[in-house]
Design a protein around this motif. Structure first.
Motif, short mmCIF file in Angstrom:
data_model
loop_
_atom_site.label_atom_id
_atom_site.label_comp_id
_atom_site.label_asym_id
_atom_site.label_seq_id
_atom_site.Cartn_x
_atom_site.Cartn_y
_atom_site.Cartn_z
N UNK A 172 0.83 -1.20 0.00
CA UNK A 172 0.00 0.00 0.00
C UNK A 172 0.86 1.25 0.00
N UNK A 173 0.58 2.22 -0.85
CA UNK A 173 1.39 3.44 -0.90
C UNK A 173 1.18 4.30 0.34
N UNK A 174 2.18 5.11 0.64
CA UNK A 174 2.13 5.95 1.84
C UNK A 174 1.01 6.97 1.78
N UNK A 175 0.55 7.32 0.57
CA UNK A 175 -0.47 8.36 0.47
C UNK A 175 -1.89 7.86 0.74
N UNK A 176 -2.09 6.56 0.92
CA UNK A 176 -3.41 6.08 1.32
C UNK A 176 -3.69 6.58 2.74
N UNK A 177 -4.78 7.31 2.96
CA UNK A 177 -5.00 7.91 4.29
C UNK A 177 -5.13 6.85 5.37
N UNK A 178 -4.47 7.04 6.50
CA UNK A 178 -4.46 6.02 7.55
C UNK A 178 -5.84 5.76 8.16
N UNK A 179 -6.76 6.68 8.03
CA UNK A 179 -8.09 6.48 8.59
C UNK A 179 -8.97 5.55 7.80
N UNK A 180 -8.52 5.12 6.62
CA UNK A 180 -9.32 4.23 5.77
C UNK A 180 -8.94 2.77 6.02
N UNK A 181 -9.94 1.92 6.03
CA UNK A 181 -9.71 0.47 6.12
C UNK A 181 -9.38 -0.05 4.73
N UNK A 182 -8.31 -0.85 4.62
CA UNK A 182 -7.89 -1.37 3.32
C UNK A 182 -8.08 -2.87 3.24
N UNK A 183 -8.82 -3.31 2.23
CA UNK A 183 -8.93 -4.72 1.90
C UNK A 183 -8.19 -4.94 0.58
N UNK A 184 -7.19 -5.79 0.60
CA UNK A 184 -6.44 -6.09 -0.62
C UNK A 184 -7.11 -7.26 -1.32
N UNK A 185 -7.59 -7.00 -2.51
CA UNK A 185 -8.29 -8.04 -3.25
C UNK A 185 -8.77 -7.52 -4.59
N UNK A 186 -9.25 -8.44 -5.41
CA UNK A 186 -9.64 -8.14 -6.79
C UNK A 186 -11.15 -7.93 -6.87
N UNK A 187 -11.56 -6.90 -7.60
CA UNK A 187 -12.99 -6.59 -7.74
C UNK A 187 -13.71 -7.68 -8.53
N UNK A 188 -12.96 -8.57 -9.18
CA UNK A 188 -13.59 -9.69 -9.91
C UNK A 188 -13.82 -10.90 -9.03
N UNK A 189 -13.36 -10.87 -7.77
CA UNK A 189 -13.51 -12.00 -6.86
C UNK A 189 -14.79 -11.82 -6.04
N UNK A 190 -15.76 -12.69 -6.25
CA UNK A 190 -17.08 -12.53 -5.64
C UNK A 190 -17.04 -12.50 -4.12
N UNK A 191 -16.27 -13.41 -3.54
CA UNK A 191 -16.22 -13.49 -2.08
C UNK A 191 -15.59 -12.24 -1.49
N UNK A 192 -14.53 -11.76 -2.10
CA UNK A 192 -13.87 -10.54 -1.62
C UNK A 192 -14.81 -9.35 -1.71
N UNK A 193 -15.51 -9.23 -2.82
CA UNK A 193 -16.44 -8.11 -3.00
C UNK A 193 -17.57 -8.17 -1.98
N UNK A 194 -18.12 -9.36 -1.77
CA UNK A 194 -19.21 -9.50 -0.79
C UNK A 194 -18.73 -9.10 0.60
N UNK A 195 -17.51 -9.49 0.94
CA UNK A 195 -16.96 -9.12 2.25
C UNK A 195 -16.75 -7.61 2.35
N UNK A 196 -16.26 -7.01 1.27
CA UNK A 196 -16.01 -5.57 1.28
C UNK A 196 -17.28 -4.76 1.41
N UNK A 197 -18.41 -5.32 0.96
CA UNK A 197 -19.68 -4.59 0.99
C UNK A 197 -20.41 -4.68 2.32
N UNK A 198 -19.94 -5.50 3.21
CA UNK A 198 -20.64 -5.66 4.49
C UNK A 198 -20.63 -4.35 5.28
#
Length: 370
Positions: free
Chosen positions: A45-71
């Protein structure tokens, strides 16, 4: 604390500025990003990503990852995409997979999620040659014939040879898709708006013009033109300009774009609309290269005008931003001169791997430069 926003592609250039804009206005922010090596060479993750944001590393084409990110998410800003007109013309499968399939996977997951509004990043590229004037008449120019381009006649012309005058392009201009990238962005836009209508969700598309500012991916030779020029200057090489450098574009600062995205999440009049996000001003690519040269102290590096055409490129396109003003209350705040000075200051502390000539050689090898 306001609602929770998922920003796909939020570790990228525009996405990270948007995440910061949202956090500054008391939203909770979650980022989904695959940290693609073309943008993030070391995969971290680059240093410019604001620290207050939660980061999930994953592909938008992966159904399980997307479903988890939308919770627990209330709003979605879908910025994840492969970017670059030239590269899209030969990495057709990858661009179509990330941009079209990725959006489809996200929308299917949204159908099962309790998300109120979804914003999708579209692009000025879908306008093709933009809008022009032929005397007293407005016209939608056709693509320039390859014979004309091979002859080095760059300007838009009528069938009988009159040069057309470019004018600001409004959202009513019909799509004219000159590249795989443009086609994919149009698909992303229309899929999202169709989804919103069908499922009773608030959906809005923002058509970004040429976005610039700090934190661009300088080592990506298919990113924004100002980042490419910056990479060349950092390596003490002249910027390369296709055609004659007289192409006119609309350069909008990334903080203005981030603010427009937030306004589009908040405006009651935004849903169902596709809206230009730009500065409302036009500049030639040559003028922009020279402005950055002055700001970085690199005026000795005279722009190299290649006098060749690149497949998928268009001549002129700049924005009419009346709709953004009316629907979003959007007004650009960063003057170009101020934005260029800020970009130059940021560039002074950066290191870039210049891959521009390698990228151009790849296009030439595939017959995509004439």
């Amino acid at each position: 604390m306001k609602e929770t926003v998922l920003v796909t592609g939020g570790a990228g250039f525009i996405g990270s500025h948007l995440a910061r804009e949202l956090l500054d206005h008391d939203y909770r922010v979650r980022i989904l990003d695959n940290l693609t090596p073309q943008v993030h060479p070391d995969g971290t993750p680059p240093a410019y990503v604001p620290p207050g944001a939660e980061l999930i590393v994953g592909d938008v084409r992966d159904r399980e990852t997307v479903a988890r990110a939308l919770q627990g998410v209330d709003l979605v800003c879908h910025l994840a995409a492969a970017v670059g007109v030239g590269q899209s013309m030969y990495e057709i499968e990858r661009y179509t997979s990330i941009n079209n399939l990725g959006t489809a996977v996200l929308l299917e997951a949204l159908a099962q999620a309790d998300v109120r509004r979804v914003l999708v990043a579209s692009s000025m590229s879908l306008y093709g040659e933009g809008l022009a004037r032929d005397g007293d008449r407005l016209v939608e120019p056709e693509e320039r014939p390859i014979e004309q381009l091979k002859a080095g006649q760059w300007e838009l012309r009528t069938p009988d040879g009159r040069v057309l005058e470019p004018v600001p392009t409004p959202e009513t201009k019909r799509p004219s898709l000159s590249s795989i990238y443009a086609l994919g962005k149009y698909d992303q836009e229309r899929m999202t708006l169709i989804f919103g209508r069908a499922y009773g969700r608030e959906a809005v598309a923002l058509r970004f013009f040429n976005v610039y500012g700090p934190d661009q991916a300088l080592s990506n030779p298919y990113t924004g033109v100002l980042a490419i020029f910056g990479s060349r200057f950092l390596n003490d090489r002249p910027p390369m300009l296709f055609e004659d450098g007289g192409q006119r574009r609309d350069f909008v600062h990334v903080r203005d774009v981030a603010r427009a995205c937030r306004l589009a999440l908040e405006s009651p009049r935004a849903p169902g609309q596709a809206i230009n996000v730009a500065s409302g001003e036009s500049r030639s690519v040559l003028d922009v290269a020279q402005a950055l040269a002055r700001a970085t102290g690199k005026t000795h590096l005279t722009p190299h005008v290649v006098g060749k055409y690149r497949a998928g490129d268009i001549r002129h396109c700049f924005a009419d931003i009346t709709l953004a003003r009316d629907l979003l209350g959007f007004e650009p705040r960063v003057p170009f001169e101020e934005g260029i000075a800020e970009l130059a200051e940021w560039l002074a502390g950066q290191i870039a791997v210049d891959r521009v000539e390698q990228a151009n050689e790849e296009l030439s090898r595939r017959g995509l430069v004439a």
